[in-house]
Motif scaffolding. Structure first.
Motif, PDB file in Angstrom:
ATOM      1  N   ILE A  68      18.285  50.678 145.355  1.00 16.16           N
ATOM      2  CA  ILE A  68      19.461  49.987 145.874  1.00 16.16           C
ATOM      3  C   ILE A  68      20.369  49.478 144.757  1.00 16.16           C
ATOM      4  N   HIS A  69      19.811  49.246 143.572  1.00 14.31           N
ATOM      5  CA  HIS A  69      20.660  48.814 142.454  1.00 14.31           C
ATOM      6  C   HIS A  69      20.557  49.772 141.266  1.00 14.31           C
ATOM      7  N   VAL A  70      20.040  50.981 141.530  1.00 17.09           N
ATOM      8  CA  VAL A  70      19.926  52.033 140.505  1.00 17.09           C
ATOM      9  C   VAL A  70      19.358  51.436 139.214  1.00 17.09           C
ATOM     10  N   LYS A  71      18.132  50.978 139.311  1.00 13.85           N
ATOM     11  CA  LYS A  71      17.486  50.338 138.160  1.00 13.85           C
ATOM     12  C   LYS A  71      17.451  51.270 136.951  1.00 13.85           C
ATOM     13  N   ASN A  72      17.265  52.550 137.222  1.00 15.90           N
ATOM     14  CA  ASN A  72      17.294  53.562 136.168  1.00 15.90           C
ATOM     15  C   ASN A  72      18.098  54.740 136.694  1.00 15.90           C
ATOM     16  N   GLU A  73      19.119  55.167 135.948  1.00 15.83           N
ATOM     17  CA  GLU A  73      20.035  56.176 136.474  1.00 15.83           C
ATOM     18  C   GLU A  73      19.383  57.540 136.668  1.00 15.83           C
ATOM     19  N   TRP A  74      18.250  57.783 136.026  1.00 19.39           N
ATOM     20  CA  TRP A  74      17.585  59.071 136.189  1.00 19.39           C
ATOM     21  C   TRP A  74      16.588  59.045 137.344  1.00 19.39           C
ATOM     22  N   LEU A  75      15.822  57.982 137.431  1.00 21.46           N
ATOM     23  CA  LEU A  75      14.758  57.931 138.425  1.00 21.46           C
ATOM     24  C   LEU A  75      15.219  57.368 139.765  1.00 21.46           C
ATOM     25  N   TYR A  76      16.180  56.453 139.733  1.00 21.77           N
ATOM     26  CA  TYR A  76      16.582  55.757 140.959  1.00 21.77           C
ATOM     27  C   TYR A  76      18.044  56.015 141.322  1.00 21.77           C
ATOM     28  N   ASN A  77      18.519  57.224 141.039  1.00 19.94           N
ATOM     29  CA  ASN A  77      19.939  57.507 141.269  1.00 19.94           C
ATOM     30  C   ASN A  77      20.289  57.735 142.736  1.00 19.94           C
ATOM     31  N   ALA A  78      19.323  57.610 143.633  1.00 14.31           N
ATOM     32  CA  ALA A  78      19.632  57.733 145.062  1.00 14.31           C
ATOM     33  C   ALA A  78      20.574  56.626 145.517  1.00 14.31           C
ATOM     34  N   GLY A  79      20.651  55.557 144.733  1.00  8.32           N
ATOM     35  CA  GLY A  79      21.476  54.423 145.129  1.00  8.32           C
ATOM     36  C   GLY A  79      22.900  54.444 144.611  1.00  8.32           C
ATOM     37  N   VAL A  80      23.358  55.574 144.085  1.00  8.86           N
ATOM     38  CA  VAL A  80      24.711  55.605 143.512  1.00  8.86           C
ATOM     39  C   VAL A  80      25.773  55.315 144.578  1.00  8.86           C
TER      40      VAL A  80
END
Length: 221
Positions: free
Chosen positions: A186-198
């Motif tokens: 939800i806050h894209v903690k890491n742009e590679w792993l958590y980019n679903a939140g863009v």
């Protein structure tokens, strides 16, 4: 600004975890642990998180929140095992309805936006039954007494926080490749792993842009 937690989903509703969590939390998390489980301070004194939903001697918490021209809550409707939906959206259990499954145009995984106006209230209280329940939670915790205590304070915290208007944005990662990463997505903690939140971040940016524009227009009227 951190808001008081109303619900602790990481306990998964398991009675034994709920029973032992409160007394052992301070051992692992110190004072923060007792504050999280609302058992900090003397039995007859409201816990910190309840005071944070009010204006009191310790601080004008609600007044500080009220100083913002706009307050927006982004809430995961599911798959967030750290912050439950009703906590992050300041809703009662009975106020949770099945969210839409389709994303808003241009903002993937943002499924709903609702404005909730202020609700008149004389603020949260710490009634005698809450003090009694707090003492039980501190000295002889049981699943029933802990749940009853948390239910009392949850309602009081909601009364306090709903004195202000909130824009509530519901987010659902049910269709994401890794939905169980919702808390970090939800806050894209890491742009590679958590980019679903863009898409969520884009919605935040657009909301801030709109707020800045309205403030600029108002200042020039």
């Amino acid at each position: 600004m951190e808001l008081p937690p109303l619900h602790l989903p990481f306990l998964l509703g398991v009675p034994i975890l709920e029973k032992i969590a409160a007394p052992i939390a301070p051992i692992f998390a110190g004072r923060t642990g007792s504050q999280l489980f609302l058992t900090d301070g003397k039995p007859n004194k409201p816990p910190l998180l309840l005071r944070m939903a009010s204006n009191c001697e310790d601080g004008k918490f609600i007044a500080a929140l009220g100083a913002f021209s706009c307050r927006i809550l982004y809430a995961n409707v599911s798959y967030d095992h750290m912050v439950g939906w009703r906590t992050s959206s300041i809703r009662r259990e009975t106020e949770l309805v099945k969210p839409p499954r389709r994303s808003l145009d241009g903002y993937k995984h943002v499924v709903d936006v609702e404005y909730c106006p202020p609700v008149l209230s004389d603020g949260p209280h710490f009634p005698p039954e809450a003090a009694k329940a707090k003492e039980a939670a501190q000295n002889a915790p049981s699943t029933q007494s802990t749940v009853e205590y948390h239910e009392i304070l949850e309602e009081e915290m909601i009364h306090g926080l709903q004195q202000l208007g909130w824009k509530k944005v519901d987010v659902s990662f049910h269709s994401a490749f890794w939905p169980f990463f919702a808390h970090n997505n939800i806050h894209v903690k890491n742009e590679w792993l958590y980019n679903a939140g863009v898409g969520v971040v884009a919605h935040v940016a657009e909301s801030l842009k709109q707020q800045e524009s309205s403030t600029f227009i108002a200042a020039n009227l």
